[in-house]
Design a protein around this motif. Sequence first.
Motif, PDB file in Angstrom:
ATOM      1  N   GLU A 154       9.692   5.027  -5.843  1.00 17.45           N
ATOM      2  CA  GLU A 154       9.380   5.184  -4.425  1.00 17.45           C
ATOM      3  C   GLU A 154       8.139   4.399  -4.031  1.00 17.45           C
ATOM      4  OE1 GLU A 154       9.115   9.385  -4.022  1.00 17.45           O
ATOM      5  OE2 GLU A 154      11.289   9.693  -4.139  1.00 17.45           O
ATOM      6  N   LEU A 155       7.117   4.404  -4.890  1.00 17.24           N
ATOM      7  CA  LEU A 155       5.901   3.646  -4.601  1.00 17.24           C
ATOM      8  C   LEU A 155       6.190   2.151  -4.599  1.00 17.24           C
ATOM      9  CD1 LEU A 155       2.869   3.700  -4.066  1.00 17.24           C
ATOM     10  CD2 LEU A 155       2.498   3.691  -6.547  1.00 17.24           C
ATOM     11  N   SER A 156       7.034   1.694  -5.531  1.00 14.42           N
ATOM     12  CA  SER A 156       7.401   0.275  -5.597  1.00 14.42           C
ATOM     13  C   SER A 156       8.127  -0.157  -4.327  1.00 14.42           C
ATOM     14  CB  SER A 156       8.287   0.007  -6.816  1.00 14.42           C
ATOM     15  OG  SER A 156       7.594   0.262  -8.011  1.00 14.42           O
ATOM     16  N   MET A 157       9.084   0.642  -3.892  1.00 11.92           N
ATOM     17  CA  MET A 157       9.846   0.300  -2.691  1.00 11.92           C
ATOM     18  C   MET A 157       8.959   0.354  -1.442  1.00 11.92           C
ATOM     19  SD  MET A 157      12.803  -0.566  -3.759  1.00 11.92           S
ATOM     20  CE  MET A 157      13.763  -0.624  -2.248  1.00 11.92           C
ATOM     21  N   ARG A 212      -2.086  -6.220 -16.026  1.00 10.56           N
ATOM     22  CA  ARG A 212      -3.111  -5.305 -16.528  1.00 10.56           C
ATOM     23  C   ARG A 212      -3.114  -4.016 -15.706  1.00 10.56           C
ATOM     24  NH1 ARG A 212      -6.042 -10.271 -16.489  1.00 10.56           N
ATOM     25  NH2 ARG A 212      -6.545 -11.057 -18.577  1.00 10.56           N
ATOM     26  N   ARG A 213      -2.982  -4.156 -14.399  1.00  8.97           N
ATOM     27  CA  ARG A 213      -2.946  -2.969 -13.540  1.00  8.97           C
ATOM     28  C   ARG A 213      -1.708  -2.129 -13.806  1.00  8.97           C
ATOM     29  NH1 ARG A 213      -4.903  -5.976  -7.981  1.00  8.97           N
ATOM     30  NH2 ARG A 213      -7.145  -5.903  -8.414  1.00  8.97           N
ATOM     31  N   ALA A 214      -0.666  -2.766 -14.328  1.00 13.36           N
ATOM     32  CA  ALA A 214       0.563  -2.037 -14.665  1.00 13.36           C
ATOM     33  C   ALA A 214       0.436  -1.304 -15.987  1.00 13.36           C
ATOM     34  CB  ALA A 214       1.743  -3.000 -14.714  1.00 13.36           C
ATOM     35  N   ASN A 243       6.223  -2.739  -1.978  1.00 21.06           N
ATOM     36  CA  ASN A 243       6.767  -4.095  -2.090  1.00 21.06           C
ATOM     37  C   ASN A 243       7.769  -4.448  -1.000  1.00 21.06           C
ATOM     38  OD1 ASN A 243       5.241  -4.154  -4.392  1.00 21.06           O
ATOM     39  ND2 ASN A 243       6.954  -4.047  -5.813  1.00 21.06           N
ATOM     40  N   VAL A 244       8.372  -3.428  -0.373  1.00 21.93           N
ATOM     41  CA  VAL A 244       9.420  -3.695   0.617  1.00 21.93           C
ATOM     42  C   VAL A 244       9.092  -3.082   1.982  1.00 21.93           C
ATOM     43  CG1 VAL A 244      11.895  -3.631   1.097  1.00 21.93           C
ATOM     44  CG2 VAL A 244      11.093  -3.613  -1.275  1.00 21.93           C
ATOM     45  N   ILE A 270       2.901  -4.295  -6.076  1.00 24.25           N
ATOM     46  CA  ILE A 270       2.534  -3.633  -7.321  1.00 24.25           C
ATOM     47  C   ILE A 270       3.657  -3.793  -8.334  1.00 24.25           C
ATOM     48  CG2 ILE A 270       1.040  -1.923  -6.216  1.00 24.25           C
ATOM     49  CD1 ILE A 270       3.381   0.082  -6.574  1.00 24.25           C
ATOM     50  N   LEU A 271       3.305  -3.637  -9.598  1.00 25.29           N
ATOM     51  CA  LEU A 271       4.282  -3.702 -10.689  1.00 25.29           C
ATOM     52  C   LEU A 271       4.304  -2.361 -11.405  1.00 25.29           C
ATOM     53  CD1 LEU A 271       6.161  -5.060 -12.766  1.00 25.29           C
ATOM     54  CD2 LEU A 271       4.112  -5.957 -13.899  1.00 25.29           C
ATOM     55  N   LYS A 272       5.468  -1.728 -11.405  1.00 21.49           N
ATOM     56  CA  LYS A 272       5.680  -0.491 -12.139  1.00 21.49           C
ATOM     57  C   LYS A 272       6.798  -0.718 -13.157  1.00 21.49           C
ATOM     58  CE  LYS A 272       2.719   2.335 -10.210  1.00 21.49           C
ATOM     59  NZ  LYS A 272       1.640   2.988 -10.988  1.00 21.49           N
TER      60      LYS A 272
END
Length: 257
Positions: free
Chosen positions: A109-112, A194-196, A115-116, A94-96
Amino acid sequence: MLTLKNKISIITGASSGIGKATAILFSNLGSKLVLVGRDEKALDETISQCNPEIKNDILKVAGDLNCADTCKNIVEQAVNRFGVINILVNAAGILKSGSLENMKMEDYELSMNTNVKSAINLTQLCLPYLIKEKGSVVNVSSVTGTRSFPGVLPYCISKAALDQFTKCVALELADKGVRVNSVNPGVIVTNLHRRAGQTEEVYSKFLENCKNTHALGRPGTADEVANTIAFLASDSASFITGELVHVDGGRHAMTPR
């Protein structure tokens, strides 16, 4: 000639973008597939575009990778259905947006986690089977993992972490015959931005600006990234591990003048 015949491949993020393009390409290269995504309807759409000759060798697993039980379920279903795992493509992401001044910690936190952590968790669960088959892992990272960009701090940090995971694990698993690599795309035309939250007007201008930010003067396509993933996953790349391959039209090499 590049082939994935007789390979069993798990591909996350297969419901859209790079993951979807990778699934379709892998099917045409002869791989049996375990396709993972949150949107079951979108996964069905991906499957409808896969090679009809392998339609009976595609396993669909819908679920959120941030849930540990989902990751366990993916591996259990894959092994129960096919017996082995040869390839893992961690394409979900995801892209935040956000800078240090305005970034929401929940976005970080959601990105980590997405994505990780989910990639680490799934790779760890697949590891015994990958070692047995001397398999391959390909992580879908970003040019933001190796170059710094303002305004997308959680995304940049998560992709840099994913790149370090790639290199560390490549060294850890080299003597076991498992290869681990990353692709680092530049701007690719998908629904990610677009989702971002980008509007169509903003996104159109963003793509137009790729003429200036990418040496080749354009954004890339999901198919172009998928081609590189397929090469790295295949036996054709048998002497490549710990590599971060930029599929970014030269963006990583650009410097201001």
